[in-house]
Design a protein around this motif. Sequence first.
Motif, PDB file in Angstrom:
ATOM      1  N   SER A   1       0.864  -1.186  -0.064  1.00 43.58           N
ATOM      2  CA  SER A   1       0.144   0.037   0.198  1.00 43.58           C
ATOM      3  C   SER A   1       0.968   1.080   0.067  1.00 43.58           C
ATOM      4  CB  SER A   1      -0.772   0.071   1.082  1.00 43.58           C
ATOM      5  OG  SER A   1      -0.120   0.371   2.448  1.00 43.58           O
ATOM      6  N   GLN A   2       0.211   2.615  -0.415  1.00 46.64           N
ATOM      7  CA  GLN A   2       0.913   3.444  -0.493  1.00 46.64           C
ATOM      8  C   GLN A   2       1.421   3.968   1.105  1.00 46.64           C
ATOM      9  OE1 GLN A   2      -0.634   7.280  -2.250  1.00 46.64           O
ATOM     10  NE2 GLN A   2      -0.993   6.140  -4.238  1.00 46.64           N
ATOM     11  N   VAL A   3       0.399   3.443   2.171  1.00 44.38           N
ATOM     12  CA  VAL A   3       0.852   4.108   3.620  1.00 44.38           C
ATOM     13  C   VAL A   3       1.984   3.331   3.981  1.00 44.38           C
ATOM     14  CG1 VAL A   3      -0.028   3.747   5.827  1.00 44.38           C
ATOM     15  CG2 VAL A   3      -1.608   4.526   3.990  1.00 44.38           C
ATOM     16  N   THR A   4       2.084   2.185   3.623  1.00 42.30           N
ATOM     17  CA  THR A   4       3.297   1.309   3.818  1.00 42.30           C
ATOM     18  C   THR A   4       4.680   1.883   3.198  1.00 42.30           C
ATOM     19  OG1 THR A   4       1.991  -0.776   4.225  1.00 42.30           O
ATOM     20  CG2 THR A   4       4.382  -0.912   3.812  1.00 42.30           C
ATOM     21  N   MET A   5       4.551   2.294   1.889  1.00 37.00           N
ATOM     22  CA  MET A   5       5.478   2.886   1.162  1.00 37.00           C
ATOM     23  C   MET A   5       5.994   4.154   1.837  1.00 37.00           C
ATOM     24  SD  MET A   5       5.042   1.985  -2.923  1.00 37.00           S
ATOM     25  CE  MET A   5       3.241   2.023  -2.875  1.00 37.00           C
ATOM     26  N   ILE A   6       4.866   4.873   2.091  1.00 34.07           N
ATOM     27  CA  ILE A   6       5.133   6.303   2.702  1.00 34.07           C
ATOM     28  C   ILE A   6       5.958   6.052   4.147  1.00 34.07           C
ATOM     29  CG2 ILE A   6       4.067   8.237   4.006  1.00 34.07           C
ATOM     30  CD1 ILE A   6       1.819   8.058   1.791  1.00 34.07           C
ATOM     31  N   LEU A   7       5.552   5.262   4.826  1.00 39.64           N
ATOM     32  CA  LEU A   7       6.030   4.895   6.161  1.00 39.64           C
ATOM     33  C   LEU A   7       7.672   4.516   6.061  1.00 39.64           C
ATOM     34  CD1 LEU A   7       3.207   3.087   8.010  1.00 39.64           C
ATOM     35  CD2 LEU A   7       4.198   5.625   8.414  1.00 39.64           C
ATOM     36  N   HIS A   8       7.819   3.401   4.786  1.00 38.46           N
ATOM     37  CA  HIS A   8       9.211   3.221   4.985  1.00 38.46           C
ATOM     38  C   HIS A   8      10.136   4.271   4.091  1.00 38.46           C
ATOM     39  CE1 HIS A   8       7.677  -1.343   3.990  1.00 38.46           C
ATOM     40  NE2 HIS A   8       8.114  -1.230   5.353  1.00 38.46           N
ATOM     41  N   ILE A   9       9.626   5.090   3.345  1.00 37.33           N
ATOM     42  CA  ILE A   9      10.388   6.284   2.940  1.00 37.33           C
ATOM     43  C   ILE A   9      11.004   7.084   3.805  1.00 37.33           C
ATOM     44  CG2 ILE A   9      10.439   8.088   1.125  1.00 37.33           C
ATOM     45  CD1 ILE A   9       8.874   6.194  -0.887  1.00 37.33           C
ATOM     46  N   GLN A  10       9.749   7.640   4.764  1.00 40.79           N
ATOM     47  CA  GLN A  10       9.605   8.538   5.936  1.00 40.79           C
ATOM     48  C   GLN A  10      10.834   7.899   6.841  1.00 40.79           C
ATOM     49  OE1 GLN A  10       6.365   8.389   8.281  1.00 40.79           O
ATOM     50  NE2 GLN A  10       7.084  10.216   9.618  1.00 40.79           N
ATOM     51  N   GLU A  11      10.839   6.794   7.323  1.00 42.19           N
ATOM     52  CA  GLU A  11      11.805   6.225   8.014  1.00 42.19           C
ATOM     53  C   GLU A  11      13.231   6.271   7.740  1.00 42.19           C
ATOM     54  OE1 GLU A  11      12.917   1.789  10.026  1.00 42.19           O
ATOM     55  OE2 GLU A  11      11.149   1.808   8.889  1.00 42.19           O
ATOM     56  N   GLN A  12      13.358   6.079   6.352  1.00 46.14           N
ATOM     57  CA  GLN A  12      14.799   6.199   5.853  1.00 46.14           C
ATOM     58  C   GLN A  12      15.452   7.802   5.892  1.00 46.14           C
ATOM     59  OE1 GLN A  12      16.765   3.360   5.032  1.00 46.14           O
ATOM     60  NE2 GLN A  12      15.188   2.428   6.123  1.00 46.14           N
ATOM     61  N   ILE A  13      14.361   8.620   5.521  1.00 48.75           N
ATOM     62  CA  ILE A  13      14.772   9.859   5.588  1.00 48.75           C
ATOM     63  C   ILE A  13      15.065  10.440   6.659  1.00 48.75           C
ATOM     64  CG2 ILE A  13      14.078  12.321   4.829  1.00 48.75           C
ATOM     65  CD1 ILE A  13      12.595  10.946   2.383  1.00 48.75           C
ATOM     66  N   LEU A  14      14.101   9.992   7.634  1.00 48.84           N
ATOM     67  CA  LEU A  14      14.349  10.715   8.982  1.00 48.84           C
ATOM     68  C   LEU A  14      15.384  10.160   9.790  1.00 48.84           C
ATOM     69  CD1 LEU A  14      10.721  10.689  10.330  1.00 48.84           C
ATOM     70  CD2 LEU A  14      12.112  12.629   9.758  1.00 48.84           C
ATOM     71  N   LYS A  15      16.083   8.979   9.350  1.00 52.31           N
ATOM     72  CA  LYS A  15      17.432   8.613   9.755  1.00 52.31           C
ATOM     73  C   LYS A  15      18.586   9.552   9.679  1.00 52.31           C
ATOM     74  CE  LYS A  15      16.606   3.629   9.436  1.00 52.31           C
ATOM     75  NZ  LYS A  15      17.091   2.320   8.774  1.00 52.31           N
ATOM     76  N   LEU A  16      18.400  10.487   8.684  1.00 50.59           N
ATOM     77  CA  LEU A  16      19.352  11.239   8.248  1.00 50.59           C
ATOM     78  C   LEU A  16      19.661  12.335   9.336  1.00 50.59           C
ATOM     79  CD1 LEU A  16      18.767  11.727   4.361  1.00 50.59           C
ATOM     80  CD2 LEU A  16      20.327  10.311   5.589  1.00 50.59           C
ATOM     81  N   VAL A  17      18.603  12.492  10.127  1.00 52.38           N
ATOM     82  CA  VAL A  17      18.585  13.552  10.916  1.00 52.38           C
ATOM     83  C   VAL A  17      18.363  13.079  12.550  1.00 52.38           C
ATOM     84  CG1 VAL A  17      17.558  15.559   9.521  1.00 52.38           C
ATOM     85  CG2 VAL A  17      15.857  14.165  10.962  1.00 52.38           C
ATOM     86  N   ASP A  18      18.278  11.696  12.782  1.00 51.63           N
ATOM     87  CA  ASP A  18      18.196  11.122  13.893  1.00 51.63           C
ATOM     88  C   ASP A  18      19.721  10.742  14.637  1.00 51.63           C
ATOM     89  OD1 ASP A  18      17.775   9.776  16.090  1.00 51.63           O
ATOM     90  OD2 ASP A  18      16.830   8.095  15.151  1.00 51.63           O
ATOM     91  N   GLU A  19      19.923  11.745  15.645  1.00 53.14           N
ATOM     92  CA  GLU A  19      21.373  11.684  16.210  1.00 53.14           C
ATOM     93  C   GLU A  19      21.803  10.230  16.850  1.00 53.14           C
ATOM     94  OE1 GLU A  19      22.208  14.597  19.057  1.00 53.14           O
ATOM     95  OE2 GLU A  19      21.419  16.093  17.766  1.00 53.14           O
ATOM     96  N   GLU A  20      20.599   9.402  16.903  1.00 49.80           N
ATOM     97  CA  GLU A  20      20.981   8.110  17.400  1.00 49.80           C
ATOM     98  C   GLU A  20      21.080   6.980  16.371  1.00 49.80           C
ATOM     99  OE1 GLU A  20      20.933   7.616  20.920  1.00 49.80           O
ATOM    100  OE2 GLU A  20      20.652   9.646  20.956  1.00 49.80           O
ATOM    101  N   SER A  21      20.956   7.501  15.019  1.00 44.62           N
ATOM    102  CA  SER A  21      21.030   6.572  14.001  1.00 44.62           C
ATOM    103  C   SER A  21      22.360   6.360  13.347  1.00 44.62           C
ATOM    104  CB  SER A  21      20.127   7.042  12.669  1.00 44.62           C
ATOM    105  OG  SER A  21      20.297   6.288  11.681  1.00 44.62           O
ATOM    106  N   GLU A  22      22.875   5.128  12.901  1.00 45.11           N
ATOM    107  CA  GLU A  22      24.219   5.285  12.442  1.00 45.11           C
ATOM    108  C   GLU A  22      24.030   6.010  10.809  1.00 45.11           C
ATOM    109  OE1 GLU A  22      23.889   1.011   9.839  1.00 45.11           O
ATOM    110  OE2 GLU A  22      24.365   1.067  11.931  1.00 45.11           O
ATOM    111  N   ASP A  23      22.899   6.375  10.339  1.00 44.58           N
ATOM    112  CA  ASP A  23      22.589   7.089   9.135  1.00 44.58           C
ATOM    113  C   ASP A  23      22.653   8.324   9.245  1.00 44.58           C
ATOM    114  OD1 ASP A  23      22.762   4.726   7.531  1.00 44.58           O
ATOM    115  OD2 ASP A  23      20.676   4.311   8.069  1.00 44.58           O
ATOM    116  N   PHE A  24      22.880   9.031  10.679  1.00 42.92           N
ATOM    117  CA  PHE A  24      22.833  10.358  10.887  1.00 42.92           C
ATOM    118  C   PHE A  24      24.034  11.150  10.105  1.00 42.92           C
ATOM    119  CE2 PHE A  24      24.611  14.035  13.472  1.00 42.92           C
ATOM    120  CZ  PHE A  24      23.256  14.839  13.789  1.00 42.92           C
ATOM    121  N   ILE A  25      23.430  12.267   9.635  1.00 47.76           N
ATOM    122  CA  ILE A  25      24.380  13.323   8.718  1.00 47.76           C
ATOM    123  C   ILE A  25      23.842  14.662   9.037  1.00 47.76           C
ATOM    124  CG2 ILE A  25      24.931  14.104   6.216  1.00 47.76           C
ATOM    125  CD1 ILE A  25      23.992  11.430   5.353  1.00 47.76           C
ATOM    126  N   TYR A  26      22.733  15.068   9.142  1.00 44.29           N
ATOM    127  CA  TYR A  26      22.212  16.368   9.344  1.00 44.29           C
ATOM    128  C   TYR A  26      21.796  16.824  10.696  1.00 44.29           C
ATOM    129  CZ  TYR A  26      22.584  15.791   4.232  1.00 44.29           C
ATOM    130  OH  TYR A  26      22.642  15.414   3.110  1.00 44.29           O
TER     131      TYR A  26
END
Length: 79
Positions: free
Chosen positions: A2-27
Amino acid sequence: MSQVTMILHIQEQILKLVDEESEDFIYDIDKMDATDFFTAYIKAGNVIFNQLTSVKKNNLEFTHLANQLIVQDLLKDKG
């Protein structure tokens, strides 16, 4: 999927960029320019679109297409 599931997956990946606890933190969200971030976000969508399709659009063409898709989606929901 579903679109909702895809939105949640994309959102999760993008938010990792700004999450200081994430190993993907950049910004650091407190130090970044929101206009630059969201402009880059839209341009990244175009780069991804161009890589995944045989259609090549510039950024303005891509945002026009994105708006058409959103309107189409809204009309489908009302139908």
